[in-house]
Design a protein around this motif. Structure first.
Motif, PDB file in Angstrom:
ATOM      1  N   ASN A   1       1.211  -1.581  -0.122  1.00 48.99           N
ATOM      2  CA  ASN A   1       0.321   0.205   0.442  1.00 48.99           C
ATOM      3  C   ASN A   1       0.814   1.354  -0.200  1.00 48.99           C
ATOM      4  N   GLU A   2       1.650   0.856   0.897  1.00 48.60           N
ATOM      5  CA  GLU A   2       2.757   2.578   0.946  1.00 48.60           C
ATOM      6  C   GLU A   2       3.112   2.365  -0.383  1.00 48.60           C
ATOM      7  N   ILE A   3       3.756   1.437  -1.204  1.00 52.17           N
ATOM      8  CA  ILE A   3       4.676   1.843  -2.768  1.00 52.17           C
ATOM      9  C   ILE A   3       3.484   2.418  -3.689  1.00 52.17           C
ATOM     10  N   PHE A   4       1.934   1.754  -3.537  1.00 51.35           N
ATOM     11  CA  PHE A   4       1.391   1.879  -4.461  1.00 51.35           C
ATOM     12  C   PHE A   4       0.813   3.075  -4.592  1.00 51.35           C
ATOM     13  N   HIS A   5       1.032   3.850  -3.574  1.00 54.12           N
ATOM     14  CA  HIS A   5       0.474   5.484  -3.593  1.00 54.12           C
ATOM     15  C   HIS A   5       1.712   6.424  -4.592  1.00 54.12           C
ATOM     16  N   ASN A   6       2.732   5.836  -4.610  1.00 51.27           N
ATOM     17  CA  ASN A   6       3.275   6.558  -5.542  1.00 51.27           C
ATOM     18  C   ASN A   6       2.708   6.330  -7.073  1.00 51.27           C
ATOM     19  N   PHE A   7       2.812   5.247  -7.526  1.00 50.50           N
ATOM     20  CA  PHE A   7       1.101   5.232  -8.913  1.00 50.50           C
ATOM     21  C   PHE A   7      -0.006   6.013  -8.659  1.00 50.50           C
ATOM     22  N   SER A   8      -0.924   5.608  -7.786  1.00 47.15           N
ATOM     23  CA  SER A   8      -1.567   6.458  -7.703  1.00 47.15           C
ATOM     24  C   SER A   8      -2.222   7.774  -6.986  1.00 47.15           C
ATOM     25  N   GLU A   9      -0.916   8.332  -6.095  1.00 50.19           N
ATOM     26  CA  GLU A   9      -0.696  10.244  -6.236  1.00 50.19           C
ATOM     27  C   GLU A   9      -2.056   9.545  -4.761  1.00 50.19           C
ATOM     28  N   GLY A  10      -1.873   8.747  -3.942  1.00 46.04           N
ATOM     29  CA  GLY A  10      -2.579   8.402  -3.014  1.00 46.04           C
ATOM     30  C   GLY A  10      -4.287   8.561  -3.018  1.00 46.04           C
TER      31      GLY A  10
ATOM     32  N   GLU B   1       2.841   0.177 -20.874  1.00 45.09           N
ATOM     33  CA  GLU B   1       1.752   0.317 -20.983  1.00 45.09           C
ATOM     34  C   GLU B   1       1.619   1.700 -19.549  1.00 45.09           C
ATOM     35  N   LEU B   2       2.913   1.493 -19.734  1.00 42.76           N
ATOM     36  CA  LEU B   2       2.624   2.652 -17.882  1.00 42.76           C
ATOM     37  C   LEU B   2       3.120   3.994 -19.045  1.00 42.76           C
ATOM     38  N   ASP B   3       1.512   5.109 -18.487  1.00 44.91           N
ATOM     39  CA  ASP B   3       1.909   6.281 -18.297  1.00 44.91           C
ATOM     40  C   ASP B   3       3.297   7.392 -18.182  1.00 44.91           C
ATOM     41  N   GLU B   4       3.349   8.540 -18.202  1.00 39.89           N
ATOM     42  CA  GLU B   4       4.665   9.074 -17.445  1.00 39.89           C
ATOM     43  C   GLU B   4       4.835   9.234 -16.024  1.00 39.89           C
ATOM     44  N   SER B   5       3.730   9.578 -15.687  1.00 42.59           N
ATOM     45  CA  SER B   5       3.541   9.484 -13.862  1.00 42.59           C
ATOM     46  C   SER B   5       3.728   8.276 -13.515  1.00 42.59           C
ATOM     47  N   ARG B   6       3.134   7.119 -14.302  1.00 45.84           N
ATOM     48  CA  ARG B   6       3.242   5.697 -13.476  1.00 45.84           C
ATOM     49  C   ARG B   6       5.058   5.919 -13.496  1.00 45.84           C
ATOM     50  N   ARG B   7       5.419   5.710 -14.892  1.00 44.76           N
ATOM     51  CA  ARG B   7       6.516   5.402 -14.728  1.00 44.76           C
ATOM     52  C   ARG B   7       7.673   6.047 -13.616  1.00 44.76           C
ATOM     53  N   ALA B   8       7.614   7.252 -13.643  1.00 43.43           N
ATOM     54  CA  ALA B   8       8.014   8.084 -12.879  1.00 43.43           C
ATOM     55  C   ALA B   8       7.394   7.410 -11.439  1.00 43.43           C
ATOM     56  N   GLY B   9       6.045   7.121 -10.761  1.00 45.86           N
ATOM     57  CA  GLY B   9       6.294   6.246  -9.426  1.00 45.86           C
ATOM     58  C   GLY B   9       7.038   5.498  -9.326  1.00 45.86           C
ATOM     59  N   LEU B  10       6.714   4.564 -10.448  1.00 45.05           N
ATOM     60  CA  LEU B  10       7.817   3.172 -10.353  1.00 45.05           C
ATOM     61  C   LEU B  10       9.324   3.145  -9.692  1.00 45.05           C
ATOM     62  N   VAL B  11       9.538   4.176 -10.600  1.00 45.96           N
ATOM     63  CA  VAL B  11      11.243   4.691 -10.698  1.00 45.96           C
ATOM     64  C   VAL B  11      11.867   5.099  -9.209  1.00 45.96           C
ATOM     65  N   ALA B  12      10.401   6.386  -9.045  1.00 47.71           N
ATOM     66  CA  ALA B  12      10.687   6.555  -7.083  1.00 47.71           C
ATOM     67  C   ALA B  12      10.510   5.572  -5.968  1.00 47.71           C
TER      68      ALA B  12
END
Length: 366
Positions: free
Chosen positions: A205-214, A313-324
């Protein structure tokens, strides 16, 4: 944990290849499809699990026309070096650790701990429950010797109980003895599964917030035949007593951990019913990175993270969230057919192009 050296002989499209890697670095393996970039990380995974995630047919991993393959690596763990080697020949795996033969798979699997993400992982959400149970078991086997032993005992007992139920005249005493032993094993396995899923859920859940912006909440639920917060053993005793007549009639064991499941919920709704492909990919990536953190908590060492075709299939924000979301001290191998911007990363990144089984440093036109 880091892979320092990897050697492949007659494996897939690699005739003979040797690679050296730096600790805690990110390796981007770039190239068109069918060039060998996934084969390379598959070799690392095979040395971790003694199987491929892509096929159950180990002979298909041999280079065309060959009768065997060899994989070797040197693994660094807290300054300690271990050499691993496996030879597949004539349908058998031959294992060596630090140059000495290894007879038991359990003394080899997990020495190199690797976690893989691949696009086919998205099937986990819709696959039968046994695939989700397998995922839990694969990871707990690497983390817990007691789990490995008890799971093996339970599977053996389950087969014995099924054999007894299929006999013309059931031996009631033997059936009760086997059932009691199964109950004892399941108490241990359920406790370990529950603890594992609870920890995984917190990390995920902590990590998923990087992708979903909380904005979204992810929940894992371990679904078993008893209430894991109450007296598990007594509940199992009662459940088997209740199911006794049905088991005799159907000649099979109707309840037990071999029926358990792992359910994924997004904002309280089953992922299979509501999530988009992008959301499913983000959830799976969060699961894999959370798994790396659980392994670190349990063993004191990060595993090696393998990411196959991760950016599609990952947009820019989700790619950034993955790397973060990448842990700082972890060695990562990423395959991609897309251009990757080095500025995405805040630590050393090594770019390689894979072309017809040949890996060259840097980006090339292929």
């Amino acid at each position: 944990m880091n892979v320092q050296k990897l050697v492949l002989s007659e494996y897939r499209n690699f005739e003979k290849a040797s690679f050296s890697f730096n600790p805690d670095s990110i390796y981007i393996l770039f190239g068109k499809n069918a060039q060998g970039k996934t084969n390379l990380i598959e070799a690392i995974y095979f040395l971790s699990h003694l199987r491929s995630w892509r096929t159950n047919k180990t002979p298909s991993l041999m280079r065309h026309g060959q009768e065997s393959f060899t994989l070797e690596c040197v693994v660094e763990n807290s300054g300690r070096l271990e050499s691993l080697k496996t030879i597949f020949s004539q349908g058998k795996k031959y294992l060596f650790r630090n140059g000495k033969p290894v007879s038991a798979f359990s003394n080899f699997v997990g020495i190199l701990n690797a976690v893989i993400f691949c696009p086919d992982d998205l099937r986990l959400f819709s696959d039968p429950p046994k695939e989700r149970r397998k995922m839990i078991d694969i990871e707990l086997v690497k983390l817990s010797r007691s789990y490995t032993t008890v799971l093996s005992q339970f599977n053996k007992l389950l087969k014995e109980r099924s054999t007894i139920l299929k006999t013309y005249q059931v031996d009631q005493v033997l059936l009760k003895t086997i059932t009691d032993q199964m109950i004892d094993a399941q108490v241990i396995l359920i406790q370990q599964r529950v603890a594992f899923v609870k920890l995984l859920n917190e990390k995920m859940n902590e990590i998923f917030h990087n992708f979903s912006e909380g904005n979204e909440t992810l929940t894992l639920r371990y679904k078993t035949c008893v209430d894991a917060s109450a007296d598990v053993r007594q509940q199992l005793v009662d459940a088997y007593a209740k199911s006794y007549d049905k088991d005799l009639k159907m000649k099979t064991t109707a309840i037990g951990i071999h029926k358990d499941d792992l359910e994924f919920y997004l904002d309280g709704k089953l992922v299979t019913q509501t999530a988009s492909q992008g959301q499913k990919r983000s959830i799976m990536l969060a699961l894999k990175i959370a798994l790396c953190q659980v392994i670190k908590d349990k063993t004191g060492h990060h595993p090696v993270l393998l990411l196959d075709d991760v950016f599609s299939e990952l947009d820019e924000s989700r790619r950034a969230g993955l790397v973060a979301a990448f842990p700082d001290e972890i060695q990562i191998f990423i395959t991609t057919a897309e251009t990757v911007d080095p500025s995405w990363f805040n630590r050393p990144v090594h770019f390689y192009t894979v072309d017809h089984g040949v890996m060259k440093e840097g980006l090339y036109d292929v």
